[in-house]
Motif scaffolding. Structure first.
Motif, PDB file in Angstrom:
ATOM      1  N   MET A 196      11.992  24.926  -4.749  1.00  0.00           N
ATOM      2  CA  MET A 196      11.803  23.959  -5.843  1.00  0.00           C
ATOM      3  C   MET A 196      13.093  23.239  -6.189  1.00  0.00           C
ATOM      4  N   VAL A 197      14.235  23.837  -5.848  1.00  0.00           N
ATOM      5  CA  VAL A 197      15.509  23.164  -6.119  1.00  0.00           C
ATOM      6  C   VAL A 197      15.585  21.839  -5.369  1.00  0.00           C
ATOM      7  N   ASP A 198      15.013  21.806  -4.176  1.00  0.00           N
ATOM      8  CA  ASP A 198      15.047  20.594  -3.354  1.00  0.00           C
ATOM      9  C   ASP A 198      13.921  19.624  -3.671  1.00  0.00           C
ATOM     10  N   LEU A 199      13.096  19.940  -4.658  1.00  0.00           N
ATOM     11  CA  LEU A 199      11.969  19.070  -4.987  1.00  0.00           C
ATOM     12  C   LEU A 199      12.390  17.644  -5.341  1.00  0.00           C
ATOM     13  N   PRO A 200      13.456  17.446  -6.132  1.00  0.00           N
ATOM     14  CA  PRO A 200      13.869  16.061  -6.417  1.00  0.00           C
ATOM     15  C   PRO A 200      14.252  15.265  -5.176  1.00  0.00           C
ATOM     16  N   PHE A 201      14.694  15.943  -4.099  1.00  0.00           N
ATOM     17  CA  PHE A 201      15.009  15.238  -2.865  1.00  0.00           C
ATOM     18  C   PHE A 201      13.744  14.755  -2.162  1.00  0.00           C
ATOM     19  N   ALA A 202      12.677  15.551  -2.240  1.00  0.00           N
ATOM     20  CA  ALA A 202      11.441  15.225  -1.523  1.00  0.00           C
ATOM     21  C   ALA A 202      10.508  14.347  -2.342  1.00  0.00           C
TER      22      ALA A 202
END
Length: 239
Positions: free
Chosen positions: A107-113
């Motif tokens: 979920m940490v990478d959610l803003p990237f995706a």
């Protein structure tokens, strides 16, 4: 030098350390010109057509200065918050094992995706006066959407991964034996964190802070909806 080398020197040219360097450099420069230099030159050409007097007038307009103040101010506040909680989150992901750890790590990478416009619409839906969260804040006199506070929340959302992913690899390289040695020498937990761990994490933390701040200053998609772009209130510079 032999006669053959004088007449045909290209036949004896040393091979390049990087095969295909010339072709790669040409493609890179062409792509740079198409994607970066041409748009920037168009911007400069359009601005130069205004004349210096008009350009200075627009640059020093109170509305422009206020938009710059809001963008840089909210980006700085969001970057500071991301620095603190990003380091804590990276610490938890590296040093502890718990159910759902992989889910939180993903979920940490959610803003990237996630497309930035989708993030902006989702945050506006949550924090609007009639939103899922905003409806509980409204009776308390707390307004988030269409205010600088909403901009800060949006920038925290998009900037957190920069801090976590920058600090996390450095934290994984710190051996637990360093903490054990500090405890053996009589250091308290606070002294171990402040004098042993944080100095090694400081460069990575500052890098993550700079990345989050830069992203926040230029962020548009996730901010444009929740900001509302009210002049002198929540209008951002990227607009």
């Amino acid at each position: 030098m032999s006669e053959a080398k004088k007449t045909a020197p290209w036949r004896f040219r040393q091979p390049s350390v990087l095969p295909g360097f010339g072709l790669s450099l040409g493609i890179t420069l062409s792509w740079l010109v198409l994607i970066v230099l041409i748009p920037l030159s168009g911007l400069v050409f359009r601005a130069s057509g205004l004349g210096w007097a008009k350009f200075v007038e627009l640059a020093l307009d109170p509305r422009t200065l206020n938009a710059l103040k809001i963008s840089f101010g909210t980006a700085f506040v969001a970057a500071v918050i991301n620095l603190v909680f990003g380091v804590i989150l990276a610490w938890v992901l590296v040093r502890y094992r718990f159910p759902g750890k992989r889910v939180i790590d993903a979920m940490v990478d959610l803003p990237f995706a996630l497309p930035t416009a989708v993030a902006g619409i989702a945050l506006t839906t949550l924090y609007a006066p009639n939103g899922w969260i905003g409806q509980f804040l409204e009776p308390l006199g707390l307004k988030v959407a269409f205010t600088p506070a909403g901009i800060v929340i949006a920038l925290i959302f998009v900037g957190l991964p920069f801090v976590v992913r920058t600090v996390q690899p450095i934290m994984e390289e710190i051996d637990r034996e360093v903490e054990e040695a500090a405890a053996t020498l009589g250091a308290s937990r606070f002294q171990t964190i402040s004098r042993v761990l944080l100095p090694g994490l400081l460069p990575a933390g500052l890098t993550g802070f700079a990345l989050a701040f830069a992203r926040g200053v230029g962020e548009y998609g996730s901010v444009i909806f929740i900001a509302g772009n009210l002049p002198y209130v929540s209008e951002i510079a990227p607009l």
